[in-house]
Design an enzyme around this catalytic site. Structure first.
Site, PDB file in Angstrom:
ATOM      1  N   ASN A 155      49.942 -23.659 103.527  1.00 15.88           N
ATOM      2  CA  ASN A 155      48.998 -24.568 104.209  1.00 15.88           C
ATOM      3  C   ASN A 155      47.647 -23.922 104.522  1.00 15.88           C
ATOM      4  O   ASN A 155      46.641 -24.612 104.597  1.00 15.88           O
ATOM      5  CB  ASN A 155      49.626 -25.215 105.457  1.00 15.88           C
ATOM      6  N   LYS A 178      53.486 -11.275  99.950  1.00 16.86           N
ATOM      7  CA  LYS A 178      54.053 -12.294  99.069  1.00 16.86           C
ATOM      8  C   LYS A 178      53.491 -13.649  99.491  1.00 16.86           C
ATOM      9  O   LYS A 178      53.913 -14.225 100.490  1.00 16.86           O
ATOM     10  CB  LYS A 178      55.581 -12.332  99.159  1.00 16.86           C
ATOM     11  N   SER A 232      58.418 -21.717 107.946  1.00 16.41           N
ATOM     12  CA  SER A 232      59.352 -22.567 108.679  1.00 16.41           C
ATOM     13  C   SER A 232      60.270 -21.741 109.580  1.00 16.41           C
ATOM     14  O   SER A 232      60.568 -20.573 109.297  1.00 16.41           O
ATOM     15  CB  SER A 232      60.193 -23.371 107.688  1.00 16.41           C
ATOM     16  N   GLU A 253      55.638 -16.228 112.943  1.00 14.00           N
ATOM     17  CA  GLU A 253      54.828 -17.393 113.346  1.00 14.00           C
ATOM     18  C   GLU A 253      55.489 -18.595 112.704  1.00 14.00           C
ATOM     19  O   GLU A 253      55.331 -18.831 111.507  1.00 14.00           O
ATOM     20  CB  GLU A 253      53.391 -17.259 112.828  1.00 14.00           C
ATOM     21  N   LEU A 254      56.261 -19.352 113.493  1.00 14.37           N
ATOM     22  CA  LEU A 254      57.105 -20.402 112.896  1.00 14.37           C
ATOM     23  C   LEU A 254      56.618 -21.802 113.260  1.00 14.37           C
ATOM     24  O   LEU A 254      55.490 -21.981 113.669  1.00 14.37           O
ATOM     25  CB  LEU A 254      58.557 -20.151 113.313  1.00 14.37           C
ATOM     26  N   CYS A 287      50.940 -25.903 111.661  1.00 13.21           N
ATOM     27  CA  CYS A 287      51.987 -25.754 112.681  1.00 13.21           C
ATOM     28  C   CYS A 287      51.461 -26.043 114.076  1.00 13.21           C
ATOM     29  O   CYS A 287      52.240 -26.203 115.003  1.00 13.21           O
ATOM     30  CB  CYS A 287      52.629 -24.386 112.588  1.00 13.21           C
ATOM     31  N   GLU A 384      59.154 -31.637 113.418  1.00 11.85           N
ATOM     32  CA  GLU A 384      57.751 -31.615 113.043  1.00 11.85           C
ATOM     33  C   GLU A 384      57.573 -32.471 111.778  1.00 11.85           C
ATOM     34  O   GLU A 384      58.237 -32.214 110.771  1.00 11.85           O
ATOM     35  CB  GLU A 384      57.410 -30.148 112.755  1.00 11.85           C
TER      36      GLU A 384
HETATM   37  P1  ADP Z   1      57.260 -24.241 104.000  1.00 10.36           P
HETATM   38  O1  ADP Z   1      58.366 -25.170 104.361  1.00 10.36           O
HETATM   39  O2  ADP Z   1      56.031 -24.385 104.802  1.00 10.36           O
HETATM   40  O3  ADP Z   1      57.016 -24.069 102.526  1.00 10.36           O
HETATM   41  P2  ADP Z   1      58.766 -21.835 104.026  1.00 10.36           P
HETATM   42  O4  ADP Z   1      59.244 -21.176 105.262  1.00 10.36           O
HETATM   43  O5  ADP Z   1      59.753 -22.417 103.099  1.00 10.36           O
HETATM   44  O6  ADP Z   1      57.717 -22.860 104.547  1.00 10.36           O
HETATM   45  O7  ADP Z   1      57.863 -20.848 103.189  1.00 10.36           O
HETATM   46  C1  ADP Z   1      56.927 -19.942 103.730  1.00 10.36           C
HETATM   47  C2  ADP Z   1      56.919 -18.687 102.893  1.00 10.36           C
HETATM   48  O8  ADP Z   1      58.231 -18.124 102.905  1.00 10.36           O
HETATM   49  C3  ADP Z   1      56.586 -18.899 101.423  1.00 10.36           C
HETATM   50  O9  ADP Z   1      55.854 -17.778 100.963  1.00 10.36           O
HETATM   51  C4  ADP Z   1      57.955 -18.942 100.774  1.00 10.36           C
HETATM   52  O10 ADP Z   1      57.922 -18.597  99.410  1.00 10.36           O
HETATM   53  C5  ADP Z   1      58.679 -17.901 101.580  1.00 10.36           C
HETATM   54  N1  ADP Z   1      60.145 -17.989 101.557  1.00 10.36           N
HETATM   55  C6  ADP Z   1      60.931 -19.085 101.550  1.00 10.36           C
HETATM   56  N2  ADP Z   1      62.245 -18.753 101.541  1.00 10.36           N
HETATM   57  C7  ADP Z   1      62.301 -17.384 101.557  1.00 10.36           C
HETATM   58  C8  ADP Z   1      63.347 -16.410 101.560  1.00 10.36           C
HETATM   59  N3  ADP Z   1      64.639 -16.750 101.569  1.00 10.36           N
HETATM   60  N4  ADP Z   1      62.995 -15.103 101.568  1.00 10.36           N
HETATM   61  C9  ADP Z   1      61.692 -14.738 101.595  1.00 10.36           C
HETATM   62  N5  ADP Z   1      60.669 -15.595 101.592  1.00 10.36           N
HETATM   63  C10 ADP Z   1      60.948 -16.906 101.583  1.00 10.36           C
END
Ligand code: ADP
Length: 485
Positions: A155, A178, A232, A253-254, A287, A384
């Site tokens: 986002n 990443k 998330s 930061e969730l 968020c 949310e």
């Molecule tokens: P959103 O729902 O906003 O996409 P996520 O929490 O799924 O939020 O993703 C946020 C970040 O976390 C992204 O960079 C995503 O690729 C990464 N991500 C999602 N699942 C995992 C995981 N199991 N391990 C590490 N990174 C992850």
């Protein structure tokens, strides 16, 4: 994609140990048009390990250089980001969809963290404390935690990167970043600018590809000492669990579920503007976006009428089109969540005052929506929505609305409007949130500590506090000193 002034900013490989590497094969598309923008590599766990090794190798040199030198390199990176703001915003809108003016705003916001921590690098200090013995001295050193993993969301493809990377680098840490698979191109363009700024090889690495495989390495590798994550709550909990095995620091930061309260003594016009700003930035996909609007019974109808009127003028369309205020949502799942929240609310008695449907443009465009008659039993009160949905609850009593506002497992941002000075203090103190906007819907700035409580996270980013995450405290007891006479 629109041509860039500086075509070399469009990098389609991961950045490891100072080189762009990997075979591009994962598609990055424009959510507005479906256009294929580029492909990026999936470096997998082997690539993630290489990146951690590169960061670990670079760590002693980077931690050992002077704060002034780190500061100068960050400042140069800041200057290059500002110089390329148009290109960076073009990449950002292309892969993320937000209106171009908002993308420019995000680049400036992202750059501000680099500027701030370039300055802050020189202000890291320790202390000498009163000692327990006359012949001893107690010193407190603050040193870089080590190699940092940063995992960032789609986002804010630029700002969430610099908000972690800039303080980490300023503190003397090296980083493996990443970015989200939806928006890696902005992060890679920032890495290219960091390279040009003269950041030594391995100090900043960017890995693209399978989140689970890469995340596994970043949360379990012995050389990573801190995992910084924005995303998330669900994934945050997974990462926290994974990081427990090697007792890493985690800076999370969730998600949020922000209430926006309009009291009877509020400036209604200002409150409507604040609601628009906090609700519709990035199409409702932040968020800290308002998720629940509580309006006092006596001003409810006037507020809803004005809000609905203002929202009619929010032009929906391609982020590059003139006058557009609302781009597409990130993907089909995001649209389905908004639809599900509306359907559930309507089924439980809410009324659609505006919008309520997919936008006629198709794709993932959605109409800005107002619901009234909303209650705490509806799904949108607990979850949310992350979309352009403004649900309005009616309330009568201050105590009642504070209880409702706090009735969530998350605690990131809250907002309220009132002109009564005594109420301002009462309410700001009782809201169980990490951040409170009083008579404003816009709270984000590099000068303030951003972060949440409860399931919204455990860290702060920005301001002088933000660098603390990246510094370990070391207590040194120096004995045999004798006593001062
Ligand atoms: P959103 O729902 O906003 O996409 P996520 O929490 O799924 O939020 O993703 C946020 C970040 O976390 C992204 O960079 C995503 O690729 C990464 N991500 C999602 N699942 C995992 C995981 N199991 N391990 C590490 N990174 C992850």
């Amino acid at each position: 994609m629109r041509p860039l002034i500086d075509a070399d900013l469009l990098q389609n490989q991961s950045y490891i140990g100072g080189s762009f590497v990997g075979e591009p094969r994962l598609a990055v598309t424009n959510p507005s048009t479906g256009e294929l923008l580029a492909q990026v590599p999936d470096v997998g766990s082997a690539g993630a390990e290489e990146a951690v090794d590169a960061a670990a190798t670079a760590l002693p040199g980077w931690a050992g250089t002077t704060a002034k030198n780190r500061s100068a390199l960050l400042r140069r990176w800041f200057d290059l980001i500002v110089g390329s703001r148009t290109d960076l915003a073009t990449v950002l809108t292309s892969e993320q969809g937000k209106p171009f003016a908002e993308a420019l705003g995000e680049i400036d916001y992202a750059a501000s963290y680099v500027e701030f921590y370039a300055e802050e690098a020189k202000r890291i200090s320790g202390e000498v404390l009163a000692a327990h013995r006359a012949d001893a001295r107690i010193m407190v050193l603050r040193q870089p935690v080590g190699v940092v993993a940063a995992i960032t969301p789609w986002n804010f493809p630029a700002a969430m990167v610099t908000r972690k990377v800039a303080p980490a680098l300023a503190a003397g840490c090296t980083v493996v970043l990443k970015p989200a698979p939806e928006t890696p191109l902005t992060a890679l363009a920032l890495a290219e600018l960091a390279r040009r700024a003269g950041l030594p090889a391995g100090v900043l690495n960017v890995v693209t590809g399978d989140a689970i495989a890469i995340g596994q390495v970043l949360t379990t590798h012995r050389d990573i000492r801190l995992v910084g994550f924005t995303g998330s709550t669900e994934v945050g909990k997974i990462l926290m669990r994974q990081a427990a095995g090697t007792v890493k620091k985690v800076a999370l930061e969730l998600g949020g579920n922000a209430p926006f309260i309009v009291f009877e003594d509020a400036d209604i016009e200002a409150a409507v503007e604040g609601a628009i700003v906090s609700k519709f930035r990035n199409m409702g996909q932040t968020c800290v976006c308002t998720n629940r609007i509580y309006v006092h019974d006596s001003v409810h109808d006037a507020f809803v009428a004005r809000l609905t009127d203002r929202m009619r003028s929010l032009q929906v369309g391609d982020g590059f089109a003139e006058g557009v205020m609302q781009g597409p949502l990130v993907n089909e799942a995001a649209v389905q969540k908004v639809e599900a929240h509306i359907a559930d609310a309507v089924q439980k008695g809410a009324a659609v005052k505006l919008g309520g449907r997919r936008h006629p443009r198709g794709g993932t465009f959605f109409e800005p929506t107002v619901l009234t008659g909303v209650t705490g039993e509806m799904t949108l009160a607990r979850e949310e929505t992350f979309g352009p949905l403004a649900p309005v609850f009616r309330f009568i009593d201050e105590d009642e609305v504070i209880v409702a506002a706090n009735a969530t497992d998350t605690g990131l941002a809250a907002y309220f409007y009132s002109q009564n000075a005594a109420r301002l203090f009462r309410v700001m103190e009782r809201l169980q949130y990490g951040m409170v906007g009083v008579n404003t819907g816009m709270i984000s700035t590099e000068l303030a500590p951003f972060g949440g409580i409860k399931e919204s996270g455990n860290s702060r980013e920005g301001s002088q506090y933000g660098i603390n995450e990246f510094l370990d405290m070391k207590y040194v007891c120096v004995g045999g000193v004798g006593s001062a006479s």
